[in-house]
Design a protein around this motif. Structure first.
Motif, short mmCIF file in Angstrom:
data_model
loop_
_atom_site.label_atom_id
_atom_site.label_comp_id
_atom_site.label_asym_id
_atom_site.label_seq_id
_atom_site.Cartn_x
_atom_site.Cartn_y
_atom_site.Cartn_z
N SER A 1 0.86 -1.17 0.00
CA SER A 1 0.00 0.00 0.00
C SER A 1 0.91 1.23 0.00
N PRO A 2 0.88 2.02 -1.08
CA PRO A 2 1.77 3.19 -1.13
C PRO A 2 1.48 4.15 0.02
N ALA A 3 2.52 4.88 0.44
CA ALA A 3 2.37 5.79 1.59
C ALA A 3 1.21 6.75 1.39
N GLY A 4 0.41 6.87 2.42
CA GLY A 4 -0.62 7.90 2.43
C GLY A 4 -1.90 7.57 1.69
N LEU A 5 -1.99 6.40 1.07
CA LEU A 5 -3.18 6.12 0.26
C LEU A 5 -4.13 5.10 0.88
N GLY A 6 -3.57 4.25 1.74
CA GLY A 6 -4.42 3.22 2.32
C GLY A 6 -4.58 3.43 3.81
N ASP B 1 -3.17 2.72 -10.99
CA ASP B 1 -1.72 2.51 -11.06
C ASP B 1 -1.08 2.28 -9.70
N ASP B 2 -1.76 2.65 -8.65
CA ASP B 2 -1.21 2.51 -7.30
C ASP B 2 -1.41 1.10 -6.74
N LEU B 3 -2.27 0.32 -7.38
CA LEU B 3 -2.57 -1.02 -6.84
C LEU B 3 -1.55 -2.02 -7.36
N PRO B 4 -1.08 -2.92 -6.51
CA PRO B 4 -0.16 -3.95 -6.99
C PRO B 4 -0.90 -4.93 -7.89
N SER B 5 -0.17 -5.61 -8.76
CA SER B 5 -0.87 -6.60 -9.58
C SER B 5 -1.16 -7.82 -8.71
N THR B 6 -2.37 -8.30 -8.80
CA THR B 6 -2.82 -9.40 -7.94
C THR B 6 -3.54 -10.44 -8.79
N PRO B 7 -3.58 -11.67 -8.31
CA PRO B 7 -4.27 -12.71 -9.08
C PRO B 7 -5.80 -12.60 -8.96
N TYR B 8 -6.27 -11.62 -8.22
CA TYR B 8 -7.72 -11.42 -8.05
C TYR B 8 -8.03 -9.95 -8.38
N PRO B 9 -9.27 -9.61 -8.71
CA PRO B 9 -9.58 -8.21 -8.96
C PRO B 9 -9.44 -7.39 -7.69
N ALA B 10 -8.72 -6.28 -7.79
CA ALA B 10 -8.50 -5.43 -6.61
C ALA B 10 -9.02 -4.03 -6.91
N THR B 11 -9.38 -3.32 -5.86
CA THR B 11 -9.87 -1.96 -6.04
C THR B 11 -9.58 -1.16 -4.77
N SER B 12 -9.93 0.11 -4.82
CA SER B 12 -9.87 0.96 -3.64
C SER B 12 -11.25 1.62 -3.50
N ILE B 13 -11.46 2.25 -2.36
CA ILE B 13 -12.74 2.95 -2.18
C ILE B 13 -12.87 4.04 -3.24
N GLN B 14 -11.77 4.77 -3.47
CA GLN B 14 -11.78 5.85 -4.46
C GLN B 14 -12.14 5.32 -5.85
N LEU B 15 -11.49 4.23 -6.23
CA LEU B 15 -11.73 3.68 -7.57
C LEU B 15 -13.15 3.13 -7.72
N ALA B 16 -13.59 2.43 -6.70
CA ALA B 16 -14.87 1.73 -6.80
C ALA B 16 -16.06 2.67 -6.66
N THR B 17 -15.89 3.74 -5.88
CA THR B 17 -17.06 4.59 -5.61
C THR B 17 -16.89 6.01 -6.12
N GLY B 18 -15.66 6.39 -6.48
CA GLY B 18 -15.41 7.78 -6.90
C GLY B 18 -15.36 8.75 -5.73
N ARG B 19 -15.42 8.20 -4.53
CA ARG B 19 -15.45 9.08 -3.35
C ARG B 19 -14.10 9.13 -2.64
#
Ligand code: BTN
Length: 259
Positions: free
Chosen positions: A55-60, A143-161
């Motif tokens: 998790s990059p600094a300050g984002l998670g 671009d901040d998410l590591p590549s994973t064998p499963y679909p990954a997201t963040s609150i920002q990406l998934a909800t725009g909030r």
């Protein structure tokens, strides 16, 4: 160190190896329970099954809490339910609808936005120290998410909030403290809520190479899988791969099996 939501003693650090290690060490040194440690950056963040958590600094939101429940190791297995439903409730409190993939991956839709790592040290058959670590992807862009064998997201990406991480941390600590108090009195108090939050139930799954329909969970936390030949598997741990929605067939609704 100050008091925080839920009566935790809260420490916020810039950079650590793993907050789980910081908290476990504090427990081993005899520091009080109810310690919560968050870090802006982990250089050796761990996930379940030996995976890393990046998790990059300050984002998670990456933090761990120290618990010393006066219970047997067997009962401590259900702490995962307390942590999982606390994460869902904290996200709900900031307006984010989340569910869980068994046992306690945090999902928004079908993508993982967080995970929970519980590590327990025992004295005999009693719990000496339980460390509950939670990582949530909050502000990451793709671009901040590591590549994973499963679909990954963040609150920002998934909800725009853009959710305030401090607010989310406070909700999380409150939900964890309240859940823990309930669990001490009655370990099954939140079982139904945890079960209802599992998006895995009723879905076609593969765990450890074995496929079937995830029919239910038991109070122990075990996942009950019905295989095509009618046999039933009960799993206490493992990584679940879930088929896309709609592939569960007509028998895909969750239902209780006879014990
Ligand atoms: C998983 O999904 O595999 C569990 C991820 C848990 C990550 C958190 S981040 C805070 C705490 N410190 C760690 O090293 N891991 C947990």
């Amino acid at each position: 160190m100050g008091r925080s939501a839920g009566g935790w003693r809260l420490v916020c650090l810039d950079r650590v190896g793993s907050t789980n290690d910081v908290v476990r060490r504090a427990g081993e040194l005899g520091l009080t329970a109810r310690l919560a440690v968050f870090a802006e950056l982990q250089t050796a963040g761990r996930g379940r099954a030996g995976r890393s958590w990046q998790s990059p600094a300050g984002l998670g939101l990456t933090g761990s809490t120290l618990w010393q429940p006066p219970v047997s190791g067997e009962r401590a297995g259900t702490l995962a339910q307390v942590a999982g439903i606390a994460a869902v409730r904290a996200l709900g409190a900031v307006g984010v609808g989340a569910r869980l993939k068994w046992p306690n991956d945090v999902l928004i839709g079908e993508a993982k936005c967080g995970g929970i790592l519980i590590e327990i040290a025992f004295e005999g058959d009693r719990v000496a120290v339980a460390v509950v670590g939670i990582g949530l992807n909050v502000l990451q862009r793709a671009d901040d998410l590591p590549s994973t064998p499963y679909p990954a997201t963040s609150i920002q990406l998934a909800t725009g909030r853009t959710v305030d991480r401090n607010l989310l941390a406070a909700e999380l600590l409150t939900a964890l403290a309240e859940g823990y108090e309930r669990w001490l009195v009655d370990p099954l108090k939140d079982f139904d809520a945890w079960r209802a939050a599992l998006s895995t139930l009723g879905r076609r799954v593969t765990v450890q190479g074995r496929a079937g329909i995830a029919r239910d969970v038991e109070p122990s936390g075990a996942l009950v899988i019905e295989r095509a030949d009618g046999s039933v598997l009960r799993l206490l741990s493992g990584d679940v791969a879930v088929a896309a929605p709609g592939l569960g067939g007509s028998g895909s609704r969750p239902r209780r099996l006879r014990p």
